[in-house]
Design a protein around this motif. Structure first.
Motif, short mmCIF file in Angstrom:
data_model
loop_
_atom_site.label_atom_id
_atom_site.label_comp_id
_atom_site.label_asym_id
_atom_site.label_seq_id
_atom_site.Cartn_x
_atom_site.Cartn_y
_atom_site.Cartn_z
N ALA A 1 -36.31 11.45 -125.44
CA ALA A 1 -38.19 11.34 -125.32
C ALA A 1 -39.17 12.01 -126.18
CB ALA A 1 -38.49 10.48 -123.83
N GLY B 1 -40.56 11.09 -129.81
CA GLY B 1 -41.43 10.51 -129.36
C GLY B 1 -43.03 11.56 -129.68
N GLY C 1 -45.60 10.40 -132.42
CA GLY C 1 -46.36 10.04 -132.31
C GLY C 1 -47.65 10.80 -133.71
N VAL D 1 -43.50 0.21 -132.33
CA VAL D 1 -44.12 0.76 -130.99
C VAL D 1 -44.13 0.05 -130.25
CG1 VAL D 1 -45.59 2.59 -130.94
CG2 VAL D 1 -44.10 3.93 -132.07
N ARG E 1 -42.58 -1.50 -125.69
CA ARG E 1 -43.42 -1.21 -125.13
C ARG E 1 -43.92 -2.50 -124.82
NH1 ARG E 1 -48.66 1.65 -125.15
NH2 ARG E 1 -48.02 1.16 -123.01
N ALA F 1 -39.68 6.95 -125.38
CA ALA F 1 -40.29 7.48 -126.78
C ALA F 1 -41.66 6.91 -126.90
CB ALA F 1 -39.21 7.20 -128.01
N PRO F 2 -41.41 5.47 -127.45
CA PRO F 2 -42.94 4.88 -127.82
C PRO F 2 -44.21 5.23 -126.86
CG PRO F 2 -40.67 3.31 -127.63
CD PRO F 2 -40.35 4.60 -127.29
N ILE G 1 -44.74 8.19 -124.83
CA ILE G 1 -44.83 9.27 -125.48
C ILE G 1 -45.41 9.11 -126.90
CG2 ILE G 1 -44.06 11.38 -126.55
CD1 ILE G 1 -41.72 11.10 -124.57
N ALA G 2 -45.44 8.41 -127.90
CA ALA G 2 -45.80 8.62 -129.08
C ALA G 2 -47.46 7.97 -129.52
CB ALA G 2 -45.10 7.25 -130.32
N THR H 1 -45.64 10.22 -118.55
CA THR H 1 -43.80 10.26 -119.53
C THR H 1 -43.55 10.19 -117.85
OG1 THR H 1 -45.06 10.41 -121.62
CG2 THR H 1 -42.96 9.50 -120.95
#
Lengths: 351, 220
Positions: free
Chosen positions: B27, B31, B35, B60, B64, B101-102, B104-105, B153
Protein backbone atom coordinates in the motif's frame (compact mmCIF):
# COMPACT_ATOMS: atom_id res chain seq x y z
CA UNK A 1 23.74 43.73 -15.77
CA UNK A 2 20.00 43.65 -15.23
CA UNK A 3 17.71 45.45 -17.61
CA UNK A 4 14.02 45.62 -16.84
CA UNK A 5 12.15 47.01 -19.78
CA UNK A 6 8.56 48.22 -19.50
CA UNK A 7 7.59 45.44 -17.11
CA UNK A 8 3.93 44.89 -16.35
CA UNK A 9 2.49 42.26 -14.04
CA UNK A 10 -1.16 41.56 -13.44
CA UNK A 11 -2.68 39.02 -11.11
CA UNK A 12 -6.02 37.53 -12.06
CA UNK A 13 -8.66 38.44 -9.50
CA UNK A 14 -12.39 37.92 -9.12
CA UNK A 15 -13.02 41.40 -10.56
CA UNK A 16 -10.72 41.05 -13.56
CA UNK A 17 -6.94 41.46 -13.82
CA UNK A 18 -5.37 43.36 -10.98
CA UNK A 19 -2.28 45.32 -12.04
CA UNK A 20 0.58 44.98 -9.55
CA UNK A 21 3.48 46.35 -11.57
CA UNK A 22 2.96 49.04 -14.16
CA UNK A 23 5.49 50.07 -16.75
CA UNK A 24 8.64 49.46 -14.73
CA UNK A 25 11.95 50.17 -16.45
CA UNK A 26 15.19 49.92 -14.52
CA UNK A 27 18.82 49.37 -15.40
CA UNK A 28 21.06 47.89 -12.74
CA UNK A 29 24.79 48.10 -13.36
CA UNK A 30 27.30 45.35 -12.77
CA UNK A 31 28.76 45.38 -9.28
CA UNK A 32 26.37 47.86 -7.73
CA UNK A 33 24.05 47.46 -4.78
CA UNK A 34 20.65 48.54 -5.98
CA UNK A 35 17.91 49.12 -3.43
CA UNK A 36 14.21 48.88 -4.21
CA UNK A 37 12.14 50.40 -1.46
CA UNK A 38 8.43 50.80 -0.92
CA UNK A 39 5.63 50.30 1.55
CA UNK A 40 4.00 46.89 1.82
CA UNK A 41 1.81 46.25 -1.17
CA UNK A 42 3.86 48.49 -3.44
CA UNK A 43 4.82 45.46 -5.54
CA UNK A 44 8.48 45.12 -4.57
CA UNK A 45 8.39 41.40 -3.84
CA UNK A 46 6.62 40.77 -7.13
CA UNK A 47 9.21 42.91 -8.91
CA UNK A 48 12.17 40.96 -7.51
CA UNK A 49 10.42 37.67 -8.33
CA UNK A 50 10.02 38.83 -11.90
CA UNK A 51 13.80 39.20 -12.18
CA UNK A 52 14.30 35.41 -11.83
CA UNK A 53 10.90 34.66 -13.30
CA UNK A 54 9.43 33.10 -10.16
CA UNK A 55 6.67 35.39 -11.31
CA UNK A 56 6.19 35.50 -15.06
CA UNK A 57 5.77 39.09 -16.31
CA UNK A 58 2.50 39.83 -18.07
CA UNK A 59 4.34 42.16 -20.45
CA UNK A 60 7.82 43.55 -20.81
CA UNK A 61 11.33 42.14 -20.88
CA UNK A 62 13.86 41.05 -18.28
CA UNK A 63 17.49 40.73 -19.31
CA UNK A 64 20.11 39.44 -16.88
CA UNK A 65 23.79 39.37 -17.88
CA UNK A 66 22.88 39.84 -21.52
CA UNK A 67 20.44 36.93 -21.57
CA UNK A 68 16.77 37.65 -22.02
CA UNK A 69 14.98 35.60 -19.38
CA UNK A 70 11.40 36.54 -20.15
CA UNK A 71 11.46 34.34 -23.24
CA UNK A 72 12.85 31.27 -21.46
CA UNK A 73 11.08 28.32 -19.91
CA UNK A 74 11.83 24.78 -18.79
CA UNK A 75 15.46 23.65 -18.72
CA UNK A 76 16.82 26.86 -20.26
CA UNK A 77 15.17 28.94 -17.54
CA UNK A 78 16.44 26.60 -14.82
CA UNK A 79 19.96 26.91 -16.19
CA UNK A 80 19.69 30.70 -16.21
CA UNK A 81 18.53 30.67 -12.59
CA UNK A 82 21.80 29.06 -11.51
CA UNK A 83 23.36 32.41 -12.28
CA UNK A 84 20.96 34.30 -9.97
CA UNK A 85 21.15 33.73 -6.23
CA UNK A 86 18.26 34.61 -3.98
CA UNK A 87 17.98 35.30 -0.25
CA UNK A 88 14.62 35.35 1.52
CA UNK A 89 13.06 37.14 4.47
CA UNK A 90 12.22 33.88 6.23
CA UNK A 91 15.45 32.17 5.14
CA UNK A 92 13.64 29.17 3.58
CA UNK A 93 16.20 26.63 4.75
CA UNK A 94 15.41 22.91 4.65
CA UNK A 95 14.82 21.82 8.23
CA UNK A 96 15.73 18.23 7.36
CA UNK A 97 19.25 19.14 6.21
CA UNK A 98 22.27 20.37 8.12
CA UNK A 99 23.91 23.69 7.33
CA UNK A 100 26.29 21.82 5.03
CA UNK A 101 23.38 20.02 3.34
CA UNK A 102 21.52 23.27 2.76
CA UNK A 103 24.47 25.03 1.17
CA UNK A 104 25.18 21.96 -0.92
CA UNK A 105 21.65 21.78 -2.37
CA UNK A 106 22.09 24.12 -5.37
CA UNK A 107 25.26 22.22 -6.29
CA UNK A 108 23.50 18.85 -6.10
CA UNK A 109 20.92 20.19 -8.54
CA UNK A 110 23.61 20.51 -11.21
CA UNK A 111 25.20 17.15 -10.25
CA UNK A 112 28.50 18.63 -9.11
CA UNK A 113 30.83 15.79 -8.03
CA UNK A 114 30.85 15.22 -4.28
CA UNK A 115 34.47 16.17 -3.58
CA UNK A 116 34.20 19.43 -5.48
CA UNK A 117 30.87 20.14 -3.87
CA UNK A 118 32.08 19.69 -0.30
CA UNK A 119 35.06 21.92 -0.97
CA UNK A 120 32.77 24.63 -2.37
CA UNK A 121 30.44 24.34 0.63
CA UNK A 122 33.38 24.78 3.03
CA UNK A 123 34.54 27.78 1.07
CA UNK A 124 31.06 29.35 1.30
CA UNK A 125 30.74 28.62 5.02
CA UNK A 126 34.07 30.30 5.60
CA UNK A 127 32.93 33.32 3.60
CA UNK A 128 29.88 33.79 5.86
CA UNK A 129 31.75 32.80 9.05
CA UNK A 130 29.81 29.64 9.90
CA UNK A 131 32.44 26.95 9.53
CA UNK A 132 31.83 25.73 13.09
CA UNK A 133 28.10 25.26 12.43
CA UNK A 134 28.55 22.96 9.45
CA UNK A 135 26.77 20.00 11.06
CA UNK A 136 24.06 21.95 12.89
CA UNK A 137 20.42 21.88 11.80
CA UNK A 138 18.66 25.18 11.06
CA UNK A 139 16.52 24.77 14.19
CA UNK A 140 19.70 25.08 16.25
CA UNK A 141 20.71 28.42 14.70
CA UNK A 142 19.81 32.03 15.48
CA UNK A 143 18.06 34.21 12.89
CA UNK A 144 21.27 35.89 11.85
CA UNK A 145 23.05 32.57 11.46
CA UNK A 146 20.15 31.23 9.39
CA UNK A 147 20.41 34.18 7.06
CA UNK A 148 24.15 33.60 6.75
CA UNK A 149 23.36 30.05 5.66
CA UNK A 150 20.83 31.50 3.22
CA UNK A 151 23.50 33.78 1.77
CA UNK A 152 26.06 30.95 1.57
CA UNK A 153 23.49 28.81 -0.23
CA UNK A 154 22.63 31.60 -2.65
CA UNK A 155 26.30 32.16 -3.47
CA UNK A 156 27.29 28.49 -3.74
CA UNK A 157 26.61 28.29 -7.46
CA UNK A 158 28.74 31.45 -7.95
CA UNK A 159 25.97 33.59 -9.39
CA UNK A 160 26.61 36.99 -10.91
CA UNK A 161 23.50 38.49 -9.32
CA UNK A 162 22.15 38.22 -5.77
CA UNK A 163 18.51 39.05 -5.13
CA UNK A 164 17.62 39.87 -1.52
CA UNK A 165 13.95 39.87 -0.69
CA UNK A 166 13.57 41.66 2.66
CA UNK A 167 16.67 39.74 3.75
CA UNK A 168 16.96 41.61 7.05
CA UNK A 169 13.31 42.30 7.86
CA UNK A 170 12.98 39.36 10.25
CA UNK A 171 16.16 40.28 12.13
CA UNK A 172 16.87 42.57 15.05
CA UNK A 173 18.78 45.83 14.38
CA UNK A 174 22.11 44.49 15.58
CA UNK A 175 21.90 41.36 13.42
CA UNK A 176 20.63 43.45 10.51
CA UNK A 177 23.81 45.51 10.68
CA UNK A 178 26.03 42.42 10.62
CA UNK A 179 24.14 40.88 7.69
CA UNK A 180 24.33 44.15 5.76
CA UNK A 181 28.06 44.35 6.49
CA UNK A 182 28.41 40.82 5.12
CA UNK A 183 26.49 41.73 1.96
CA UNK A 184 28.63 44.85 1.49
CA UNK A 185 31.76 42.77 1.89
CA UNK A 186 30.55 40.19 -0.64
CA UNK A 187 29.67 43.00 -3.01
CA UNK A 188 33.24 44.31 -2.81
CA UNK A 189 35.19 41.06 -2.81
CA UNK A 190 33.19 39.18 -5.44
CA UNK A 191 32.09 42.24 -7.45
CA UNK A 192 28.61 40.81 -7.18
CA UNK A 193 25.56 42.75 -8.32
CA UNK A 194 23.05 42.92 -5.45
CA UNK A 195 19.39 43.83 -5.76
CA UNK A 196 17.93 44.57 -2.38
CA UNK A 197 14.20 44.75 -1.68
CA UNK A 198 13.27 46.41 1.59
CA UNK A 199 10.75 48.60 3.34
CA UNK A 200 13.44 50.03 5.61
CA UNK A 201 15.21 53.18 4.45
CA UNK A 202 17.88 52.34 7.03
CA UNK A 203 18.92 49.32 4.96
CA UNK A 204 19.15 51.36 1.77
CA UNK A 205 21.20 54.04 3.51
CA UNK A 206 23.55 51.44 4.92
CA UNK A 207 24.65 49.66 1.75
CA UNK A 208 22.88 50.71 -1.45
CA UNK A 209 24.54 52.76 -4.17
CA UNK A 210 21.35 53.59 -5.99
CA UNK A 211 17.73 53.26 -5.04
CA UNK A 212 14.34 53.09 -6.74
CA UNK A 213 11.21 53.99 -4.82
CA UNK A 214 8.19 51.91 -5.67
CA UNK A 215 4.62 52.99 -5.02
CA UNK A 216 1.48 51.27 -6.29
CA UNK A 217 3.43 49.31 -8.84
CA UNK A 218 5.31 52.27 -10.31
CA UNK A 219 8.83 53.58 -9.87
CA UNK A 220 8.13 57.06 -8.52
CA UNK A 221 11.71 58.09 -7.92
CA UNK A 222 15.19 56.72 -8.50
CA UNK A 223 18.76 57.87 -8.27
CA UNK A 224 21.90 57.81 -6.17
CA UNK A 225 21.08 57.12 -2.54
CA UNK A 226 22.59 60.39 -1.31
CA UNK A 227 20.51 62.46 -3.74
CA UNK A 228 17.30 60.64 -2.98
CA UNK A 229 17.90 61.07 0.73
CA UNK A 230 18.81 64.71 0.65
CA UNK A 231 16.40 65.84 -2.05
CA UNK A 232 13.43 63.49 -2.02
CA UNK A 233 10.83 64.69 -4.51
CA UNK A 234 7.94 62.23 -4.17
CA UNK A 235 5.76 62.31 -1.01
CA UNK A 236 6.35 58.58 -0.43
CA UNK A 237 10.09 59.07 -0.56
CA UNK A 238 9.85 62.03 1.78
CA UNK A 239 7.90 60.03 4.32
CA UNK A 240 10.33 57.09 4.06
CA UNK A 241 13.30 59.43 4.50
CA UNK A 242 11.67 61.17 7.44
CA UNK A 243 11.49 57.84 9.27
CA UNK A 244 15.23 57.43 9.38
CA UNK A 245 16.42 61.02 9.42
CA UNK A 246 14.04 62.05 12.20
CA UNK A 247 13.19 65.48 10.79
CA UNK A 248 10.04 65.80 12.85
CA UNK A 249 10.09 68.75 15.19
CA UNK A 250 9.58 67.91 18.84
CA UNK A 251 6.00 68.49 19.87
CA UNK A 252 7.01 71.27 22.30
CA UNK A 253 8.50 73.30 19.43
CA UNK A 254 5.74 72.68 16.93
CA UNK A 255 3.03 73.63 19.39
CA UNK A 256 4.83 76.91 20.10
CA UNK A 257 4.95 77.50 16.37
CA UNK A 258 1.25 76.89 16.03
CA UNK A 259 0.30 79.18 18.89
CA UNK A 260 2.53 82.16 18.17
CA UNK A 261 1.31 85.11 16.05
CA UNK A 262 3.04 85.72 12.72
CA UNK A 263 4.44 88.99 13.98
CA UNK A 264 6.47 87.38 16.77
CA UNK A 265 10.14 88.30 16.90
CA UNK A 266 11.75 84.83 16.86
CA UNK A 267 12.34 83.20 13.48
CA UNK A 268 12.34 79.39 13.36
CA UNK A 269 14.16 77.88 10.44
CA UNK A 270 15.57 74.58 9.35
CA UNK A 271 19.00 74.66 7.76
CA UNK A 272 20.12 71.65 5.76
CA UNK A 273 23.83 71.02 5.39
CA UNK A 274 25.12 68.72 2.72
CA UNK A 275 28.54 67.83 1.46
CA UNK A 276 31.40 70.25 2.24
CA UNK A 277 29.25 72.88 3.99
CA UNK A 278 28.48 70.35 6.70
CA UNK A 279 32.03 70.74 7.92
CA UNK A 280 32.12 74.58 7.97
CA UNK A 281 31.51 76.71 11.08
CA UNK A 282 28.50 78.45 9.50
CA UNK A 283 26.49 79.21 12.62
CA UNK A 284 29.26 80.79 14.64
CA UNK A 285 30.17 82.94 11.65
CA UNK A 286 26.58 84.23 11.43
CA UNK A 287 26.54 85.08 15.10
CA UNK A 288 29.75 87.08 14.72
CA UNK A 289 28.90 88.92 11.52
CA UNK A 290 25.21 89.76 11.88
CA UNK A 291 24.70 90.01 15.62
CA UNK A 292 21.84 87.50 15.64
CA UNK A 293 21.40 84.94 18.38
CA UNK A 294 20.65 81.32 17.79
CA UNK A 295 18.82 78.92 19.98
CA UNK A 296 19.18 75.35 18.69
CA UNK A 297 15.87 73.52 18.93
CA UNK A 298 16.62 70.35 17.11
CA UNK A 299 19.34 68.90 14.97
CA UNK A 300 21.53 66.03 13.95
CA UNK A 301 24.08 64.93 11.42
CA UNK A 302 23.78 61.70 9.47
CA UNK A 303 26.22 59.96 7.24
CA UNK A 304 24.84 58.64 4.00
CA UNK A 305 27.43 56.56 2.21
CA UNK A 306 30.08 58.37 4.25
CA UNK A 307 28.96 61.82 3.13
CA UNK A 308 27.75 64.03 5.98
CA UNK A 309 24.20 65.26 5.84
CA UNK A 310 22.84 67.40 8.66
CA UNK A 311 19.81 69.42 9.58
CA UNK A 312 19.59 72.06 12.24
CA UNK A 313 16.39 73.68 13.42
CA UNK A 314 17.10 76.96 15.14
CA UNK A 315 15.22 79.87 16.62
CA UNK A 316 16.97 83.04 15.52
CA UNK A 317 16.55 86.33 17.34
CA UNK A 318 17.85 89.83 16.63
CA UNK A 319 17.08 92.86 14.49
CA UNK A 320 15.04 92.29 11.31
CA UNK A 321 17.96 93.58 9.26
CA UNK A 322 20.34 91.19 10.97
CA UNK A 323 18.01 88.24 10.38
CA UNK A 324 17.62 89.16 6.73
CA UNK A 325 21.39 89.41 6.30
CA UNK A 326 21.81 86.01 7.97
CA UNK A 327 19.31 84.43 5.58
CA UNK A 328 21.08 85.94 2.59
CA UNK A 329 24.39 84.63 3.89
CA UNK A 330 22.98 81.11 4.15
CA UNK A 331 21.66 81.28 0.61
CA UNK A 332 25.01 82.50 -0.67
CA UNK A 333 26.56 79.45 0.96
CA UNK A 334 23.92 77.51 -1.01
CA UNK A 335 22.49 75.87 2.04
CA UNK A 336 18.87 74.90 1.99
CA UNK A 337 16.87 77.08 4.39
CA UNK A 338 13.24 76.52 5.24
CA UNK A 339 11.36 79.10 7.29
CA UNK A 340 9.11 77.13 9.57
CA UNK A 341 7.42 80.08 11.28
CA UNK A 342 7.71 82.64 13.98
CA UNK A 343 7.64 82.22 17.71
CA UNK A 344 7.29 84.49 20.63
CA UNK A 345 10.03 84.42 23.23
CA UNK A 346 9.74 81.23 25.28
CA UNK A 347 8.81 82.88 28.57
CA UNK A 348 5.81 84.63 27.08
CA UNK A 349 4.75 81.70 24.94
CA UNK A 350 4.19 79.26 27.74
CA UNK A 351 0.44 79.33 28.06
CA UNK B 1 -3.73 -20.66 29.53
CA UNK B 2 -3.56 -23.95 27.73
CA UNK B 3 -0.73 -24.92 25.43
CA UNK B 4 -3.28 -25.22 22.62
CA UNK B 5 -4.50 -21.68 23.06
CA UNK B 6 -0.96 -20.29 23.01
CA UNK B 7 -0.26 -22.16 19.79
CA UNK B 8 -3.44 -20.81 18.27
CA UNK B 9 -2.58 -17.28 19.34
CA UNK B 10 0.95 -17.46 17.99
CA UNK B 11 -0.23 -18.79 14.65
CA UNK B 12 -2.93 -16.14 14.39
CA UNK B 13 -0.48 -13.41 15.42
CA UNK B 14 1.90 -14.49 12.72
CA UNK B 15 -0.89 -14.46 10.13
CA UNK B 16 -1.93 -10.97 11.20
CA UNK B 17 1.64 -9.64 11.14
CA UNK B 18 2.25 -11.17 7.70
CA UNK B 19 -1.07 -9.91 6.31
CA UNK B 20 -0.63 -6.39 7.71
CA UNK B 21 3.10 -6.23 6.93
CA UNK B 22 2.76 -7.27 3.29
CA UNK B 23 -0.27 -5.07 2.66
CA UNK B 24 1.32 -2.07 4.40
CA UNK B 25 4.44 -2.31 2.24
CA UNK B 26 2.44 -2.74 -0.97
CA UNK B 27 0.00 0.00 0.00
CA UNK B 28 2.89 2.37 0.76
CA UNK B 29 4.49 1.58 -2.60
CA UNK B 30 1.26 2.64 -4.30
CA UNK B 31 0.02 5.25 -1.84
CA UNK B 32 3.16 7.39 -1.38
CA UNK B 33 3.66 8.12 -5.11
CA UNK B 34 -0.10 8.60 -5.46
CA UNK B 35 -0.07 11.14 -2.62
CA UNK B 36 2.84 13.00 -4.21
CA UNK B 37 0.97 13.00 -7.51
CA UNK B 38 -2.18 14.32 -5.82
CA UNK B 39 -0.22 17.26 -4.42
CA UNK B 40 2.01 18.30 -7.31
CA UNK B 41 -0.75 18.16 -9.92
CA UNK B 42 -2.97 20.52 -7.95
CA UNK B 43 -3.78 23.82 -9.66
CA UNK B 44 -0.94 26.25 -8.98
CA UNK B 45 1.48 23.56 -7.85
CA UNK B 46 4.74 22.58 -9.54
CA UNK B 47 3.18 20.17 -12.05
CA UNK B 48 -0.35 21.56 -12.20
CA UNK B 49 -2.69 19.24 -14.11
CA UNK B 50 -6.15 20.21 -12.80
CA UNK B 51 -8.21 17.68 -14.78
CA UNK B 52 -5.91 14.77 -13.98
CA UNK B 53 -5.91 15.85 -10.33
CA UNK B 54 -9.71 15.91 -10.19
CA UNK B 55 -10.03 12.44 -11.70
CA UNK B 56 -7.41 10.83 -9.44
CA UNK B 57 -8.90 12.63 -6.45
CA UNK B 58 -12.36 11.30 -7.25
CA UNK B 59 -11.07 7.71 -7.59
CA UNK B 60 -9.23 8.00 -4.28
CA UNK B 61 -12.32 9.38 -2.58
CA UNK B 62 -14.49 6.61 -4.00
CA UNK B 63 -12.13 3.93 -2.69
CA UNK B 64 -12.01 5.63 0.68
CA UNK B 65 -15.77 5.98 1.05
CA UNK B 66 -16.52 2.31 0.38
CA UNK B 67 -16.89 0.44 3.72
CA UNK B 68 -14.10 -2.09 4.03
CA UNK B 69 -16.40 -5.07 4.44
CA UNK B 70 -18.19 -4.20 1.18
CA UNK B 71 -14.94 -3.41 -0.64
CA UNK B 72 -13.61 -6.79 0.36
CA UNK B 73 -16.52 -8.65 -1.20
CA UNK B 74 -16.86 -6.32 -4.17
CA UNK B 75 -13.30 -6.89 -5.41
CA UNK B 76 -13.33 -10.68 -5.10
CA UNK B 77 -12.97 -11.03 -8.90
CA UNK B 78 -9.86 -8.84 -8.78
CA UNK B 79 -8.50 -10.85 -5.85
CA UNK B 80 -9.06 -14.11 -7.76
CA UNK B 81 -7.32 -12.70 -10.80
CA UNK B 82 -4.31 -11.58 -8.76
CA UNK B 83 -3.72 -14.43 -6.28
CA UNK B 84 -5.82 -17.21 -7.77
CA UNK B 85 -8.13 -17.56 -4.79
CA UNK B 86 -10.42 -15.42 -2.68
CA UNK B 87 -9.83 -17.31 0.58
CA UNK B 88 -6.82 -17.22 2.89
CA UNK B 89 -4.20 -14.82 4.16
CA UNK B 90 -2.73 -14.04 0.73
CA UNK B 91 -6.20 -13.28 -0.64
CA UNK B 92 -6.88 -10.91 2.26
CA UNK B 93 -3.92 -8.69 1.36
CA UNK B 94 -5.57 -7.56 -1.90
CA UNK B 95 -8.53 -5.73 -0.33
CA UNK B 96 -6.26 -4.49 2.46
CA UNK B 97 -3.93 -2.88 -0.10
CA UNK B 98 -6.84 -1.46 -2.07
CA UNK B 99 -8.26 0.08 1.10
CA UNK B 100 -4.98 1.33 2.56
CA UNK B 101 -3.31 2.81 -0.55
CA UNK B 102 -5.77 5.71 -1.01
CA UNK B 103 -5.71 6.30 2.75
CA UNK B 104 -1.91 6.62 2.64
CA UNK B 105 -2.18 8.81 -0.45
CA UNK B 106 -4.34 11.36 1.38
CA UNK B 107 -2.12 11.32 4.47
CA UNK B 108 1.00 11.79 2.35
CA UNK B 109 -0.67 14.58 0.42
CA UNK B 110 -1.55 16.33 3.69
CA UNK B 111 2.03 15.97 5.00
CA UNK B 112 3.47 17.39 1.78
CA UNK B 113 1.04 20.28 1.89
CA UNK B 114 2.48 21.22 5.29
CA UNK B 115 5.88 21.88 3.72
CA UNK B 116 6.47 25.64 3.64
CA UNK B 117 5.86 26.93 0.11
CA UNK B 118 8.90 29.17 0.64
CA UNK B 119 11.12 26.09 0.44
CA UNK B 120 9.68 25.18 -2.95
CA UNK B 121 10.15 28.75 -4.08
CA UNK B 122 13.77 28.72 -2.89
CA UNK B 123 14.41 25.48 -4.79
CA UNK B 124 12.82 26.93 -7.92
CA UNK B 125 14.97 30.03 -7.59
CA UNK B 126 18.03 27.72 -7.53
CA UNK B 127 16.88 26.17 -10.78
CA UNK B 128 15.47 22.88 -9.43
CA UNK B 129 13.29 20.79 -11.74
CA UNK B 130 9.90 19.53 -10.48
CA UNK B 131 11.35 16.05 -9.91
CA UNK B 132 14.29 17.51 -7.96
CA UNK B 133 11.86 19.55 -5.86
CA UNK B 134 9.92 16.37 -4.98
CA UNK B 135 13.00 14.27 -4.22
CA UNK B 136 15.22 16.85 -2.54
CA UNK B 137 12.72 19.16 -0.86
CA UNK B 138 9.14 17.96 -0.50
CA UNK B 139 9.64 14.34 0.55
CA UNK B 140 12.59 14.86 2.95
CA UNK B 141 10.82 17.80 4.60
CA UNK B 142 7.56 15.86 4.94
CA UNK B 143 9.21 12.64 6.11
CA UNK B 144 8.26 12.95 9.82
CA UNK B 145 4.61 13.49 8.78
CA UNK B 146 4.75 10.63 6.28
CA UNK B 147 6.16 8.32 8.96
CA UNK B 148 3.33 9.30 11.30
CA UNK B 149 0.82 8.68 8.50
CA UNK B 150 2.22 5.22 7.81
CA UNK B 151 1.97 4.40 11.50
CA UNK B 152 -1.71 5.37 11.52
CA UNK B 153 -2.21 3.23 8.42
CA UNK B 154 -0.60 0.16 9.97
CA UNK B 155 -2.77 0.51 13.08
CA UNK B 156 -5.88 0.82 10.89
CA UNK B 157 -4.75 -2.18 8.86
CA UNK B 158 -4.56 -4.28 12.03
CA UNK B 159 -8.21 -3.42 12.62
CA UNK B 160 -9.16 -4.12 9.00
CA UNK B 161 -7.28 -7.42 9.06
CA UNK B 162 -9.65 -8.64 11.77
CA UNK B 163 -12.50 -8.07 9.34
CA UNK B 164 -10.55 -9.87 6.64
CA UNK B 165 -10.94 -12.92 8.83
CA UNK B 166 -14.55 -12.87 7.67
CA UNK B 167 -13.50 -14.02 4.19
CA UNK B 168 -11.32 -16.73 5.64
CA UNK B 169 -8.25 -14.54 5.89
CA UNK B 170 -7.14 -15.98 9.20
CA UNK B 171 -5.34 -13.93 11.79
CA UNK B 172 -6.19 -12.70 15.28
CA UNK B 173 -9.62 -11.31 14.43
CA UNK B 174 -10.62 -14.58 12.83
CA UNK B 175 -9.47 -16.49 15.91
CA UNK B 176 -11.37 -14.22 18.26
CA UNK B 177 -14.62 -14.53 16.27
CA UNK B 178 -14.47 -18.27 15.73
CA UNK B 179 -13.44 -19.34 19.25
CA UNK B 180 -14.59 -16.43 21.33
CA UNK B 181 -17.93 -15.67 19.68
CA UNK B 182 -19.04 -18.75 17.82
CA UNK B 183 -17.78 -21.28 20.41
CA UNK B 184 -18.49 -19.17 23.50
CA UNK B 185 -14.85 -19.31 24.69
CA UNK B 186 -14.70 -15.85 26.22
CA UNK B 187 -11.11 -16.23 27.39
CA UNK B 188 -9.91 -16.60 23.77
CA UNK B 189 -11.58 -13.32 22.88
CA UNK B 190 -9.92 -11.62 25.85
CA UNK B 191 -6.54 -13.09 24.93
CA UNK B 192 -6.94 -11.94 21.30
CA UNK B 193 -7.82 -8.41 22.38
CA UNK B 194 -4.86 -8.36 24.78
CA UNK B 195 -2.47 -9.43 22.01
CA UNK B 196 -3.93 -6.79 19.67
CA UNK B 197 -3.47 -4.08 22.29
CA UNK B 198 0.19 -5.01 22.73
CA UNK B 199 0.69 -5.19 18.95
CA UNK B 200 -0.82 -1.74 18.34
CA UNK B 201 1.19 -0.34 21.23
CA UNK B 202 4.42 -1.67 19.73
CA UNK B 203 3.60 -0.35 16.23
CA UNK B 204 2.71 3.09 17.59
CA UNK B 205 5.88 3.30 19.67
CA UNK B 206 8.09 2.35 16.76
CA UNK B 207 6.27 4.85 14.53
CA UNK B 208 6.58 7.65 17.08
CA UNK B 209 10.26 6.95 17.53
CA UNK B 210 10.85 7.04 13.76
CA UNK B 211 8.89 10.29 13.35
CA UNK B 212 10.82 11.83 16.22
CA UNK B 213 14.19 10.81 14.82
CA UNK B 214 13.29 12.17 11.39
CA UNK B 215 12.10 15.49 12.75
CA UNK B 216 14.93 18.03 12.83
CA UNK B 217 12.68 20.99 13.43
CA UNK B 218 13.11 21.10 17.18
CA UNK B 219 16.25 22.16 18.96
CA UNK B 220 18.10 19.19 20.34
Amino acid sequence: MIVIDDLEKEFGGPSGPNPVLRGISLTIEKGEVFGIIGRSGAGKSTLVRCINLLERPTRGRITVAGRELSGLSGAALRAARHDIGMVFQHFNLLSSRTVQGNVSLPLELVDMPRGLRLRRVDEMLELVGLTDKRDAYPAQLSGGQKQRVGIARALASRPSVLLCDEATSALDPETTKSILALLAEINHTLNLTIVLITHEMQVVREIADRVAVLDQGRVVEQGAVFDVFTQPSHPITRSLVREVLNLELPERVSSRLRHSPQTSPGLVMRITFTGPSANEPIVSEMVRRFGVSFNILHGHIDYIQNAPYGTLTVEAGGSEAGLQAALDFLRVKSLKVEILGRVAAPDRAVA
Amino acid sequence: MSQRLIELLLEALWETVAMVGVSAVLAALIGVPLGILLLVTQPGNILARPTFNRIVGAVVNAARSTPFIILMVAIIPLTRALVGTSIGTAAATVPLVVAAAPFIARLVEASLREVDSGLVEAAQAMGASPLQIVVKVLVPEALPGIAAGLTITVVSLIGYSAMAGAVGGGGLGDLGIRYGYQRFQGEVMVAVVAVLIVLVQVVQSVGDYAAHRLNKRERT
